[in-house]
Each structure stands twice: as C-alpha cells, then as structure tokens.
Design a protein around this motif. Structure first.
Motif, PDB file in Angstrom:
ATOM      1  N   LEU A  24      -0.533 -10.422  -1.857  1.00 40.90           N
ATOM      2  CA  LEU A  24      -1.718  -9.650  -1.507  1.00 40.90           C
ATOM      3  C   LEU A  24      -2.582 -10.440  -0.531  1.00 40.90           C
ATOM      4  CD1 LEU A  24      -2.867  -8.447  -5.064  1.00 40.90           C
ATOM      5  CD2 LEU A  24      -1.194  -7.371  -3.533  1.00 40.90           C
ATOM      6  N   GLU A  25      -3.053  -9.762   0.504  1.00 36.07           N
ATOM      7  CA  GLU A  25      -4.083 -10.317   1.377  1.00 36.07           C
ATOM      8  C   GLU A  25      -5.369  -9.563   1.071  1.00 36.07           C
ATOM      9  OE1 GLU A  25      -3.436 -10.810   5.557  1.00 36.07           O
ATOM     10  OE2 GLU A  25      -1.260 -10.809   5.311  1.00 36.07           O
ATOM     11  N   GLN A  53      -3.104 -19.205  -0.201  1.00 35.09           N
ATOM     12  CA  GLN A  53      -3.420 -19.461   1.201  1.00 35.09           C
ATOM     13  C   GLN A  53      -4.806 -18.903   1.501  1.00 35.09           C
ATOM     14  OE1 GLN A  53      -0.491 -17.871   3.906  1.00 35.09           O
ATOM     15  NE2 GLN A  53      -1.697 -18.310   5.736  1.00 35.09           N
ATOM     16  N   ILE A  54      -5.519 -19.554   2.393  1.00 36.19           N
ATOM     17  CA  ILE A  54      -6.817 -19.069   2.862  1.00 36.19           C
ATOM     18  C   ILE A  54      -6.774 -19.076   4.378  1.00 36.19           C
ATOM     19  CG2 ILE A  54      -9.318 -19.421   2.873  1.00 36.19           C
ATOM     20  CD1 ILE A  54      -8.979 -20.981   0.238  1.00 36.19           C
ATOM     21  N   ALA A  55      -7.040 -17.930   4.996  1.00 38.87           N
ATOM     22  CA  ALA A  55      -6.985 -17.830   6.451  1.00 38.87           C
ATOM     23  C   ALA A  55      -8.123 -16.939   6.932  1.00 38.87           C
ATOM     24  CB  ALA A  55      -5.633 -17.275   6.907  1.00 38.87           C
ATOM     25  N   ASP A  56      -9.062 -17.546   7.653  1.00 42.19           N
ATOM     26  CA  ASP A  56     -10.224 -16.815   8.150  1.00 42.19           C
ATOM     27  C   ASP A  56     -10.938 -16.127   6.976  1.00 42.19           C
ATOM     28  OD1 ASP A  56      -9.690 -17.599  10.785  1.00 42.19           O
ATOM     29  OD2 ASP A  56      -8.270 -15.956  11.036  1.00 42.19           O
ATOM     30  N   ASP A  57     -10.997 -14.801   7.010  1.00 40.45           N
ATOM     31  CA  ASP A  57     -11.716 -14.085   5.953  1.00 40.45           C
ATOM     32  C   ASP A  57     -10.781 -13.564   4.874  1.00 40.45           C
ATOM     33  OD1 ASP A  57     -10.431 -12.128   7.445  1.00 40.45           O
ATOM     34  OD2 ASP A  57     -12.071 -10.674   7.235  1.00 40.45           O
ATOM     35  N   ARG A  58      -9.517 -14.004   4.890  1.00 45.61           N
ATOM     36  CA  ARG A  58      -8.536 -13.467   3.949  1.00 45.61           C
ATOM     37  C   ARG A  58      -8.073 -14.530   2.964  1.00 45.61           C
ATOM     38  NH1 ARG A  58      -4.760  -9.359   7.571  1.00 45.61           N
ATOM     39  NH2 ARG A  58      -6.502  -8.258   8.545  1.00 45.61           N
ATOM     40  N   VAL A  59      -7.858 -14.081   1.740  1.00 48.63           N
ATOM     41  CA  VAL A  59      -7.328 -14.943   0.695  1.00 48.63           C
ATOM     42  C   VAL A  59      -6.030 -14.311   0.207  1.00 48.63           C
ATOM     43  CG1 VAL A  59      -7.765 -15.991  -1.562  1.00 48.63           C
ATOM     44  CG2 VAL A  59      -9.654 -15.673   0.053  1.00 48.63           C
ATOM     45  N   PHE A  60      -5.000 -15.151   0.010  1.00 40.13           N
ATOM     46  CA  PHE A  60      -3.662 -14.673  -0.326  1.00 40.13           C
ATOM     47  C   PHE A  60      -3.335 -14.989  -1.793  1.00 40.13           C
ATOM     48  CE2 PHE A  60      -3.860 -15.063   4.151  1.00 40.13           C
ATOM     49  CZ  PHE A  60      -2.860 -14.322   4.738  1.00 40.13           C
ATOM     50  N   PHE A  61      -2.692 -14.028  -2.437  1.00 42.53           N
ATOM     51  CA  PHE A  61      -2.273 -14.184  -3.829  1.00 42.53           C
ATOM     52  C   PHE A  61      -0.842 -13.675  -3.985  1.00 42.53           C
ATOM     53  CE2 PHE A  61      -6.822 -13.269  -3.784  1.00 42.53           C
ATOM     54  CZ  PHE A  61      -7.354 -14.305  -4.547  1.00 42.53           C
ATOM     55  N   ASP A  62      -0.013 -14.414  -4.711  1.00 36.33           N
ATOM     56  CA  ASP A  62       1.330 -13.950  -5.060  1.00 36.33           C
ATOM     57  C   ASP A  62       1.295 -13.300  -6.436  1.00 36.33           C
ATOM     58  OD1 ASP A  62       2.432 -14.844  -2.703  1.00 36.33           O
ATOM     59  OD2 ASP A  62       3.167 -16.738  -3.550  1.00 36.33           O
ATOM     60  N   VAL A  63       1.943 -12.151  -6.556  1.00 36.15           N
ATOM     61  CA  VAL A  63       2.016 -11.431  -7.831  1.00 36.15           C
ATOM     62  C   VAL A  63       3.484 -11.300  -8.197  1.00 36.15           C
ATOM     63  CG1 VAL A  63       1.256  -9.411  -9.127  1.00 36.15           C
ATOM     64  CG2 VAL A  63       0.009 -10.097  -7.068  1.00 36.15           C
TER      65      VAL A  63
END
Length: 207
Positions: A24-25, A53-63
C-alpha cells in the motif's frame, strides 16, 4: 500498541498486488510523517503494519496474505481513505483503550440509521465473538476505540458522535461492507479464564 484514537484519515494512492502480498502507498501529511522511520508500526484501519519505505508524502506498507484474508484491507481501492494511528509513545495521553493492532475478525454493516440527531451502525459478527462484547464495553472498529451500544446474539450497535464521524472513515461504509474488529484483550482474558474455571468445577463435580 495503540489507543484507538484515530489521528487522521489518509488516502490510498496506489496498491501494488503480488501473489500473497499487497503493498500500500498511503499519503501522509507532514505532521503525521514527523519522526516516522522505516520499521515503525502504524495502524491502518486498526491493522498494525510496518513502514517499509518513506518517499516524499507517501508511506509504504506490505500486507501479507493472512492479513489480507482476515481484514478489510483486501477490499481497498485507490482513492479510498483509511484510519491512521501512529504507535503509542511513552508519556502519551491514553484517551481510548489499549489496542494491539491485531484484528480478531470482521463485522458486516447490517443497518445504518442516520438522522439529524444520531448516526447509528448495526454490525453483525460471528456469534462466538459476542462472548467478549458487552453493553457499554469497548471494542476496536477499524482502529477506533468505541463504546458498545445494544447487543444481540449475533451483533451490536454503535452510536457515533459527530467528532468520530469527522475524524474517521466510519461514515463512508454502506450496508454489506465489512469493518475490522479487535476485541478488548482484558475482557477476552477474563471471559476465557472464568469459562475454564467453571468447566473444571463442573467436570470435577460430575465425577
């Protein structure tokens, strides 16, 4: 650990789907990203996920597959908003009740009653989980710490105040949709312990 006090609703801007894994972003505002690091725990609709991961205004999550199967994250689509809470830090005020971010089951929205005076959700749930849900007790619903209203053998009602509706995504669900449920861990321990003690006494007296 979490308090069940949702900090923001954040938009899902992308979903990368692989076999048994969704990434998810999620768009985070600057104040919500402050101090956030890779490996941190964040509740997404009440599900404890790790920041990858963190990139600019987005945070990444693995589900992972098991989480997808157990929660409503499997039904997410781009553009939807999810309830977000950063993990509890030492010295924070606990305004709700302690949640682990481990979802026990899902509840289906059976009825919505919305008038100028109230906004009520009636949720249906597997009867076995009703052993842990009591009138005026607490339950985690999509990561929100909420007080239980009327109960039945197969479900319960929530009376939502305007502040909850403003800060969370609970008013964006329709009849038939599913919400993530985390029961109160202390209630579960008490109920299970009492049942075991009574079962031992009954079995002992029956000999």
């Amino acid at each position: 650990m979490f308090t069940g006090i949702v900090q923001a609703t954040c938009e899902v801007v992308a979903i990368h789907k692989k076999d048994g894994l969704h990434t998810l972003e999620v768009a985070f505002e600057p104040d919500l990203r402050e101090g956030l690091t890779i490996g941190a725990s964040v509740a997404n609709n009440g599900v404890c996920l790790t920041v990858t991961q963190i990139a600019d205004d987005r945070v990444f999550f693995d589900v992972v597959e098991e989480t997808l199967w157990l929660t409503n994250l499997v039904n997410l689509s781009v553009g939807q908003s999810i309830n977000i809470e950063r993990s509890l830090t030492f010295g924070s005020e606990i305004g709700g009740h302690i949640l682990s971010g481990h979802i026990h089951t899902k509840a289906k929205v059976m009825d919505i009653s919305h008038t100028e005076q109230h906004y009520d959700l009636t949720l249906g749930i597997e009867p076995k989980w009703m052993d842990y849900i009591f009138y005026k007790g607490f339950v985690g619903v999509n990561g929100c710490s909420l007080t239980v209203g009327e109960v039945s053998e197969s479900g319960f009602k929530l009376h939502l105040i305007p502040e909850t509706l403003k800060l969370t995504n609970l008013n964006r669900y329709n009849v038939g949709d599913e919400l993530n449920i985390e029961i109160d861990s202390q209630t579960q321990v008490i109920v299970d312990t009492v049942e075991r003690v009574l079962a031992r006494r009954f079995n002992g007296s029956a000999r």
